[in-house]
Design an enzyme around this catalytic site. Structure first.
Site, short mmCIF file in Angstrom:
data_model
loop_
_atom_site.label_atom_id
_atom_site.label_comp_id
_atom_site.label_asym_id
_atom_site.label_seq_id
_atom_site.Cartn_x
_atom_site.Cartn_y
_atom_site.Cartn_z
N MET A 57 11.14 90.71 70.66
CA MET A 57 10.05 89.84 70.21
C MET A 57 9.01 90.61 69.41
O MET A 57 8.59 90.17 68.33
CB MET A 57 9.39 89.16 71.42
CG MET A 57 10.16 87.99 71.97
SD MET A 57 10.18 86.56 70.85
CE MET A 57 8.46 86.03 70.92
N ALA A 81 3.91 90.08 80.84
CA ALA A 81 2.65 89.66 81.44
C ALA A 81 2.41 90.38 82.76
O ALA A 81 3.33 90.86 83.40
CB ALA A 81 2.65 88.14 81.66
N ASN A 115 3.06 85.91 77.59
CA ASN A 115 2.79 84.71 78.41
C ASN A 115 1.90 85.06 79.59
O ASN A 115 2.28 84.88 80.75
CB ASN A 115 4.10 84.10 78.90
CG ASN A 115 4.81 83.31 77.82
OD1 ASN A 115 4.17 82.70 76.97
ND2 ASN A 115 6.13 83.30 77.86
N SER A 128 5.35 80.78 70.40
CA SER A 128 6.55 80.06 70.80
C SER A 128 7.56 80.02 69.67
O SER A 128 7.20 79.91 68.50
CB SER A 128 6.20 78.63 71.22
OG SER A 128 7.38 77.91 71.56
N GLY A 178 10.82 81.81 70.40
CA GLY A 178 11.86 82.79 70.71
C GLY A 178 11.95 83.88 69.67
O GLY A 178 11.08 84.01 68.79
N LYS A 182 -0.38 77.50 75.71
CA LYS A 182 1.01 77.98 75.76
C LYS A 182 1.62 77.72 77.14
O LYS A 182 2.81 77.37 77.24
CB LYS A 182 1.06 79.48 75.44
CG LYS A 182 2.48 80.10 75.51
CD LYS A 182 3.45 79.37 74.59
CE LYS A 182 4.71 80.17 74.31
NZ LYS A 182 5.42 80.70 75.46
N HIS A 205 2.50 74.11 77.17
CA HIS A 205 3.67 74.01 76.29
C HIS A 205 4.93 74.31 77.08
O HIS A 205 5.93 73.58 77.03
CB HIS A 205 3.51 74.98 75.12
CG HIS A 205 4.76 75.27 74.35
ND1 HIS A 205 5.79 76.07 74.84
CD2 HIS A 205 5.16 74.91 73.10
CE1 HIS A 205 6.75 76.15 73.95
NE2 HIS A 205 6.40 75.46 72.89
N ASN A 206 4.91 75.40 77.85
CA ASN A 206 6.09 75.79 78.62
C ASN A 206 6.39 74.81 79.74
O ASN A 206 7.56 74.58 80.07
CB ASN A 206 5.91 77.20 79.17
CG ASN A 206 6.04 78.27 78.11
OD1 ASN A 206 5.98 77.99 76.92
ND2 ASN A 206 6.20 79.51 78.52
N GLU A 255 8.14 72.04 78.19
CA GLU A 255 9.48 72.54 77.88
C GLU A 255 10.39 72.42 79.10
O GLU A 255 11.54 71.97 78.99
CB GLU A 255 9.37 73.99 77.43
CG GLU A 255 10.67 74.70 77.15
CD GLU A 255 10.44 76.17 76.85
OE1 GLU A 255 11.11 77.02 77.47
OE2 GLU A 255 9.56 76.48 76.00
N LYS A 276 10.61 81.82 84.74
CA LYS A 276 9.74 82.99 84.58
C LYS A 276 8.32 82.77 85.09
O LYS A 276 7.50 83.68 85.03
CB LYS A 276 9.70 83.41 83.11
CG LYS A 276 11.00 84.04 82.63
CD LYS A 276 10.85 84.64 81.25
CE LYS A 276 12.11 85.38 80.83
NZ LYS A 276 11.98 86.00 79.49
N HIS A 284 -12.68 59.44 107.22
CA HIS A 284 -12.85 60.00 105.88
C HIS A 284 -13.62 59.08 104.93
O HIS A 284 -13.89 59.48 103.80
CB HIS A 284 -11.48 60.34 105.29
CG HIS A 284 -10.79 61.47 106.00
ND1 HIS A 284 -11.26 62.75 105.97
CD2 HIS A 284 -9.67 61.49 106.76
CE1 HIS A 284 -10.45 63.54 106.67
NE2 HIS A 284 -9.49 62.79 107.17
#
Length: 472
Positions: free
Chosen positions: A14, A77, A103, A129, A131, A183, A186-187, A190, A261, A452
């Site tokens: 990357m 990360a 990330n 993003s 890949g 991001k 986004h993941n 995904e 991940k 409550h």
């Protein structure tokens, strides 16, 4: 000594590809990695016209950069980022900029922003993003944080980002750790879309009995129409890949245990933390966890005999309905993720521009889809839209697909084909569009056993009742 405009720490696939992309666009850049082989690979793989330099020490790396230094980190990360910062910040000068393009968790970014600010250094989180191919040829880039630092980076980011209608797929995502947060969401989206596609595949394979050649045709047709997207496109191609060890298709030889991940889990945790409902994203994370119980699933399948699957009477109609169900459940997944960004922006003061988020997701990234064009139009008309399902044009699209989603979910349930993503997308839609939910009973129960309290529909205030016990 020649100075370079940018620096890249981390020369894995990357990092190296992003570095070459930067160099392709006329910017000079130096690279550093602890692995000297990667440093050699960097220089050996660079085209003659690129202004690229590999360095073997942080001291040489920092010395090779023009000021203010603009250093991009492309390392795993967590602790590796802190380790790099601990080693490199003593070598930097006031006003230098460090950009974390991994990330990273947004709260880690907040901590690093404060830490480097105390040293009069700028730190930014930047989602990338697409890949390895996207990094090389044009990713979607989500930078956030220091606006003045972003302005220095903007020309380079716009040059290297993917382009849609000649517009760069990058924009300022907001204050603080907004880039990492966008991001992360986004993941999460995904995760949801991949889960939904896998369920559509299962319905077509086990329900309609389609083989891989037929599945290729279906996904090709879908990708040529309103479902055009990166994930549909690569799924189409997967069905053509033959295995090198056997005579079978590769997809049929892959074990049904999915990896993760962490960014999907972070999205779910964050939604719980700030009170946003994203059940389709949640169930996608849960489904990957459930897939790891392979041995137990094998045992359970022997105990509980499978429901006999009834083939659909009209295969072509069934394919169309599954496609519409996939389209709508995907749209609902986007709606959930975007609603999380709305709430997070308020909660953390990010000031995330939703219009720009969907704009830059249209190209270069994993969740790019023509559907995002419709979202872009919606947010252009109403930047303060709290949920994309409230847009009039989107609502008409949803209404045209909802019957197919119901039929597909019903077919899956009746025939024992797991469709957790499709079911939760439908459940979310039905709950979100219901004026009166049965939660009044839950509030009564909570007040009964735990005092409550509850609110009423006919008057203001908070109430508690001493509930009487029925005579049995």
């Amino acid at each position: 000594m020649e100075r370079y405009s940018y620096g890249m720490v981390g020369l894995g696939v990357m990092g190296r590809n992003l570095l070459y992309n930067i160099a392709d666009n006329g910017f000079s850049i130096a690279g550093f990695d602890l692995d000297q082989e990667k440093v050699k690979e960097l220089e050996n793989g660079a085209a003659p016209e690129m202004k690229v330099k590999g360095t073997g020490s942080l001291e040489d790396f920092v010395a090779a950069l023009e000021t203010p230094r603009k250093i991009i980190l492309m390392v795993p990360a967590g602790k590796p980022v802190d380790a790099v910062l601990g080693n490199i910040t003593p070598l930097l000068n006031e006003g230098d900029i460090v950009i974390d393009a991994g990330n990273s968790y947004f709260e880690d970014t907040n901590r690093r922003v404060a830490d480097l600010a105390s040293q009069k250094l700028h730190f930014m989180g930047m989602g990338v993003s697409g890949g390895e191919k996207g990094a090389r040829r044009g990713p979607s880039i989500m930078p956030g944080g220091d606006l003045e630092a972003f302005k220095l980076l903007k020309p380079m980011l716009e040059a290297i980002a993917a382009k849609v209608d000649n517009e760069a797929c990058t924009a300022y995502m907001g204050k603080g750790s907004a880039g990492n947060y966008v991001k992360m969401v986004h993941n999460g989206i995904e995760y949801a879309i991949m889960q939904l596609i896998s369920e559509a595949y299962d319905l077509l394979k086990r329900g309609a009995g389609l083989n891989n050649d037929q599945l290729y045709q279906v996904f090709r047709d879908w990708n040529n129409g309103e479902m055009n997207s990166f994930l549909i496109e690569i799924t189409r191609d997967i069905f053509t890949q033959k295995d090198t060890f056997t005579e079978n298709y590769l997809v049929d030889q892959i074990l049904d245990k999915a990896g993760a991940k962490g960014t999907g889990k972070w999205t779910s945790e964050q939604a719980m933390e700030i009170g946003v409902s994203i059940p389709t994203i949640d169930i996608a994370v849960t489904s990957r966890i459930l897939s790891a119980y392979k041995e137990e699933r094998v045992q359970a399948s022997k105990i509980y005999s499978e429901t006999e699957i009834t083939k659909p009477e009209n295969t072509e109609l069934f394919i169309q309905e599954v496609g519409d169900a996939l389209f709508l459940s995907t749209l609902i997944s986007y709606a959930q993720g975007l609603s999380l960004l709305v709430k997070a922006s308020e909660e953390y003061g990010f000031e995330i521009p939703l219009k720009d988020v969907v704009k830059i997701w249209r190209g270069g990234c994993i969740i790019r889809s023509v559907l995002l064009e419709k979202f872009y139009s919606a947010y252009t008309q109403n930047p303060n839209l709290s949920n994309i399902l409230l847009d009039q044009n989107i609502s008409e699209l949803v209404k045209s697909k909802i019957k197919a989603l119901r039929k597909t979910a019903g077919y899956a349930a009746t025939n024992g084909i797991s469709s957790l993503g499709i079911q939760t997308a439908l459940g979310y839609f039905d709950a979100y569009t219901t004026e009166s939910l049965p939660v009044n009973l839950i509030q009564a129960q909570r007040d009964y056993f735990g005092a409550h309290t509850y609110q009423r529909i006919d008057r203001e205030g908070v109430f508690h009742t001493s509930w009487q016990t029925a005579n049995n």
